[in-house]
Design a protein around this motif. Structure first.
Motif, mmCIF file in Angstrom:
data_model
loop_
_atom_site.group_PDB
_atom_site.id
_atom_site.type_symbol
_atom_site.label_atom_id
_atom_site.label_comp_id
_atom_site.label_asym_id
_atom_site.label_seq_id
_atom_site.Cartn_x
_atom_site.Cartn_y
_atom_site.Cartn_z
ATOM 1 N N UNK A 237 0.854 -1.195 0.000
ATOM 2 C CA UNK A 237 0.000 0.000 0.000
ATOM 3 C C UNK A 237 0.882 1.234 0.000
ATOM 4 N N UNK A 238 0.601 2.153 -0.934
ATOM 5 C CA UNK A 238 1.418 3.346 -1.090
ATOM 6 C C UNK A 238 0.628 4.636 -0.873
ATOM 7 N N UNK A 239 -0.680 4.565 -1.039
ATOM 8 C CA UNK A 239 -1.564 5.690 -0.755
ATOM 9 C C UNK A 239 -2.826 5.122 -0.122
ATOM 10 N N UNK A 240 -3.192 5.631 1.042
ATOM 11 C CA UNK A 240 -4.397 5.132 1.695
ATOM 12 C C UNK A 240 -5.627 5.413 0.841
ATOM 13 N N UNK A 241 -6.660 4.598 1.025
ATOM 14 C CA UNK A 241 -7.853 4.740 0.194
ATOM 15 C C UNK A 241 -8.571 6.071 0.415
ATOM 16 N N UNK A 242 -8.400 6.676 1.574
ATOM 17 C CA UNK A 242 -9.040 7.965 1.829
ATOM 18 C C UNK A 242 -8.431 9.079 0.977
ATOM 19 N N UNK A 243 -7.260 8.819 0.401
ATOM 20 C CA UNK A 243 -6.554 9.811 -0.415
ATOM 21 C C UNK A 243 -6.535 9.398 -1.881
ATOM 22 N N UNK A 244 -6.417 10.392 -2.757
ATOM 23 C CA UNK A 244 -6.333 10.136 -4.186
ATOM 24 C C UNK A 244 -4.879 9.904 -4.592
ATOM 25 N N UNK A 245 -4.641 8.742 -5.210
ATOM 26 C CA UNK A 245 -3.311 8.465 -5.770
ATOM 27 C C UNK A 245 -3.185 9.122 -7.139
ATOM 28 N N UNK A 246 -1.958 9.401 -7.544
ATOM 29 C CA UNK A 246 -1.693 10.020 -8.849
ATOM 30 C C UNK A 246 -1.285 8.913 -9.829
ATOM 31 N N UNK A 247 -2.250 8.271 -10.444
ATOM 32 C CA UNK A 247 -1.980 7.047 -11.191
ATOM 33 C C UNK A 247 -2.414 7.082 -12.636
ATOM 34 N N UNK A 248 -3.609 7.587 -12.905
ATOM 35 C CA UNK A 248 -4.240 7.352 -14.208
ATOM 36 C C UNK A 248 -4.209 8.532 -15.166
ATOM 37 N N UNK A 249 -3.448 9.565 -14.853
ATOM 38 C CA UNK A 249 -3.393 10.767 -15.706
ATOM 39 C C UNK A 249 -4.746 11.441 -15.821
ATOM 40 N N UNK A 250 -5.628 11.199 -14.828
ATOM 41 C CA UNK A 250 -6.970 11.768 -14.865
ATOM 42 C C UNK A 250 -7.471 11.950 -13.442
ATOM 43 N N UNK A 251 -7.557 13.207 -12.991
ATOM 44 C CA UNK A 251 -7.928 13.486 -11.608
ATOM 45 C C UNK A 251 -9.333 12.998 -11.285
ATOM 46 N N UNK A 252 -10.258 13.165 -12.228
ATOM 47 C CA UNK A 252 -11.638 12.762 -11.978
ATOM 48 C C UNK A 252 -11.725 11.257 -11.739
ATOM 49 N N UNK A 253 -11.031 10.480 -12.540
ATOM 50 C CA UNK A 253 -11.048 9.028 -12.350
ATOM 51 C C UNK A 253 -10.387 8.641 -11.033
ATOM 52 N N UNK A 254 -9.202 9.197 -10.775
ATOM 53 C CA UNK A 254 -8.457 8.787 -9.580
ATOM 54 C C UNK A 254 -9.137 9.212 -8.283
ATOM 55 N N UNK A 255 -9.966 10.256 -8.318
ATOM 56 C CA UNK A 255 -10.719 10.635 -7.128
ATOM 57 C C UNK A 255 -11.845 9.660 -6.833
ATOM 58 N N UNK A 256 -12.255 8.889 -7.840
ATOM 59 C CA UNK A 256 -13.323 7.908 -7.659
ATOM 60 C C UNK A 256 -12.807 6.482 -7.563
ATOM 61 N N UNK A 257 -11.548 6.261 -7.958
ATOM 62 C CA UNK A 257 -11.033 4.898 -8.114
ATOM 63 C C UNK A 257 -9.988 4.535 -7.076
ATOM 64 N N UNK A 258 -9.967 3.251 -6.704
ATOM 65 C CA UNK A 258 -8.810 2.664 -6.038
ATOM 66 C C UNK A 258 -7.929 2.123 -7.152
ATOM 67 N N UNK A 259 -6.670 2.546 -7.188
ATOM 68 C CA UNK A 259 -5.775 2.178 -8.285
ATOM 69 C C UNK A 259 -4.796 1.094 -7.835
ATOM 70 N N UNK A 260 -4.525 0.152 -8.730
ATOM 71 C CA UNK A 260 -3.698 -1.016 -8.397
ATOM 72 C C UNK A 260 -2.653 -1.224 -9.482
ATOM 73 N N UNK A 261 -1.393 -1.266 -9.096
ATOM 74 C CA UNK A 261 -0.301 -1.614 -9.998
ATOM 75 C C UNK A 261 0.029 -3.098 -9.817
ATOM 76 N N UNK A 262 0.135 -3.829 -10.922
ATOM 77 C CA UNK A 262 0.414 -5.268 -10.869
ATOM 78 C C UNK A 262 1.747 -5.551 -11.554
ATOM 79 N N UNK A 263 2.610 -6.332 -10.893
ATOM 80 C CA UNK A 263 3.919 -6.676 -11.461
ATOM 81 C C UNK A 263 3.771 -7.620 -12.644
ATOM 82 N N UNK A 264 4.715 -7.539 -13.572
ATOM 83 C CA UNK A 264 4.740 -8.432 -14.733
ATOM 84 C C UNK A 264 5.839 -9.474 -14.562
ATOM 85 N N UNK A 265 5.509 -10.748 -14.761
ATOM 86 C CA UNK A 265 6.544 -11.788 -14.681
ATOM 87 C C UNK A 265 7.112 -12.107 -16.060
ATOM 88 N N UNK A 266 6.792 -11.277 -17.036
ATOM 89 C CA UNK A 266 7.337 -11.379 -18.380
ATOM 90 C C UNK A 266 7.289 -10.006 -19.024
#
Length: 507
Positions: A237-266
């Motif tokens: 966890x890098x940003x608590x859910x009560x706060x907006x993470x800077x993830x999707x290049x879109x403030x409106x989406x990120x204020x409504x969304x929980x954002x998740x980064x997933x590692x790639x094994x390839x």
């Protein structure tokens, strides 16, 4: 010698009262219009001279909106100065919109901005400085210094406090699935909207949750996410859910969304993820939905759904071909576990899950006195029994059914124990017309339908009421997510709010 200090004190008190009065209206309106309350208050201060202008006193007009051909209400005529060339001011006589109250003026201000494509950049903007500049750029005012005047008022009187929703932050929690925490400074605190979406990204590399945390640690990075999942299935966890993470290049989406980064094994071109990471991603999505009252993940293939991806908002290939191909599968698996999928029993078929007696949409007799904020909560709150509707199912949960009251004195709104449900309403034939009752509860609606709202309706998920005018208005269905229906008074533009489907009938 005592005159000036008393007068100054009175002025300060009047200004404080003005901010509190308009602030309450603007904050409430912000939830519907997505226009920052701080900007609305600052405009009211500037345009009305703290409520002392001729327009405000004689016409209840806080914002100085001119009455053009689109306006069918009252008008007020007065002289005003305009600056058309950026230097020289010209005095003209113009007609302005007039109102019965300040509240009506605030509502019309939002409607005015929402109905024009010129102000698209203002709607949903969470940076007050950007919103102020967007107003000027769209032609709201001719004064060259208009944005800076608004910004100065916002900062001097700390108006951003009104951009924070009153109750949402205290009700937001974080996932118990987290194995590692490293909070990034790259965030907006708090988020200015309820959590309604999940946005999935990929790391474009096989990063551990610790390494991902290190990537988001420098302020120079200007990026973050709420969670990250490693190829080993561990969650960071890098940003608590009560706060907006800077993830999707879109403030409106990120204020409504929980954002998740997933590692790639390839690597490229497919950027696959491990089975452990996929399993944990689904588990985390279920947990996010359960804790935030998201009844169903709706993958539409574009940003209109509540399961979204980075590429919808920016010129990027994220989340990569492999994850992108799995979005419908992820939604289906999550919905099975939420009881919102196509299976009538809500069984997940997973280890430890069981077939449950009731399904989403059933009207049941709730006999308990406690409801919970999640299916796994250890402590609950008191509520009153009565008829209720099943809105979500968590087969593996300690409290497997999510109920909302279905009229009467019942007050349940949350997750409940299976033992506290004594059967479906009308299942024994005791009701006079079981089929009619079921049809009334399950009115079929589609986006674009014109509907009327029952006077007993409350704002979805709360006990709060809508403004009185909403109950008599013609409304349009804008979005459907299970029993949660988003409506508005216009086919496009700002929404009025969300309401349970049971309160709506086709007009």
């Amino acid at each position: 010698m005592r005159g000036p200090p008393v007068f100054l004190e009175e002025c300060i008190m009047e200004q404080k009262k003005f901010v509190e009065t308009i602030g309450k209206m603007a904050r409430e309106d912000m939830g519907k219009s997505r226009i920052l309350a701080s900007v609305t208050i600052a405009q009211a201060i500037l345009e009305s001279g703290w409520g002392t202008s001729e327009l405000c006193i004689n016409a209840n007009a806080l914002f100085g909106i001119k009455a053009d051909a689109r306006w069918g209400g009252k008008v007020y005529s007065k002289e005003t100065k305009e600056c058309y060339d950026g230097v020289n001011y010209t005095t003209i006589t113009a007609l302005f919109r007039a109102y019965e109250s300040w509240e009506e003026s605030v509502l019309d201000h939002s409607a005015f901005l929402a109905e024009s494509q010129r102000y698209t950049a203002v709607i949903g903007e969470t940076d007050y400085k950007a919103a102020c500049r967007a107003l000027k750029a769209a032609g709201y005012a001719t004064d060259p210094s208009y944005p800076q005047k608004l910004i100065s008022l916002i900062e001097q009187y700390k108006l951003t406090a009104y951009d924070k929703a009153e109750t949402e932050e205290s009700t937001m929690s974080n996932s118990p699935l987290v194995n590692y925490v490293k909070i990034s400074p790259n965030k907006s605190s708090p988020r200015n909207n309820k959590i309604k979406k999940i946005t999935i990204h990929h790391m474009a590399g096989n990063l551990s949750v610790e390494t991902c945390g290190n990537v988001f640690a420098p302020t120079s990075r200007q990026a973050s996410s709420n969670y990250g999942i490693g190829s080993d299935g561990r969650v960071g966890m890098y940003v608590e859910e009560k706060d907006r993470a800077w993830t999707s290049s879109n403030a409106d989406n990120d204020n409504q969304a929980v954002t998740i980064e997933v590692a790639n094994n390839g690597g490229a071109p497919n950027w696959p993820v491990s089975d452990k990471a996929m399993a944990k991603l689904i588990e985390l999505c279920v947990d996010i939905c359960e804790r935030n009252g998201i009844e169903k993940l709706n993958f539409t293939g574009d940003k209109s759904g509540n399961l979204t991806m980075h590429k919808y908002f920016a010129a990027t290939a994220c989340p990569g071909p492999y994850l992108e191909s799995k979005f419908q599968y992820i939604a289906d698996e999550v919905n099975k576990r939420l009881g919102a999928g196509g299976q009538s029993t809500g069984s997940t078929g997973g280890s430890g899950s069981s077939t449950l007696e009731y399904k989403v949409g059933d009207i049941v007799n709730f006999t308990g006195d406690t409801h919970y904020t999640s299916a796994t909560s250890t402590s609950g709150k008191a509520c009153k029994p009565g008829q209720a509707k099943v809105t979500a199912v968590a087969p593996s949960g300690k409290h497997p059914y999510h109920l909302i009251k279905n009229g009467g004195t019942c007050t349940v709104y949350g997750w409940v124990d299976a033992a506290d449900i004594s059967g479906k309403v009308g299942s024994t034939g005791s009701t006079s017309s079981g089929s009619t009752g079921s049809t009334a509860q399950e009115t079929t609606l589609s986006v674009g339908d014109v509907v009327k709202m029952d006077k007993a309706a409350t704002v979805y998920g709360t006990s709060g009421k809508f403004d009185s005018w909403v109950y008599g208005a013609k409304l349009y269905v804008r979005q459907i997510n299970g029993s949660r229906i988003v409506v508005s008074t216009q086919k496009t533009g700002a929404v009025t709010g969300a309401v349970d489907k049971k309160y709506l009938t086709k007009a």
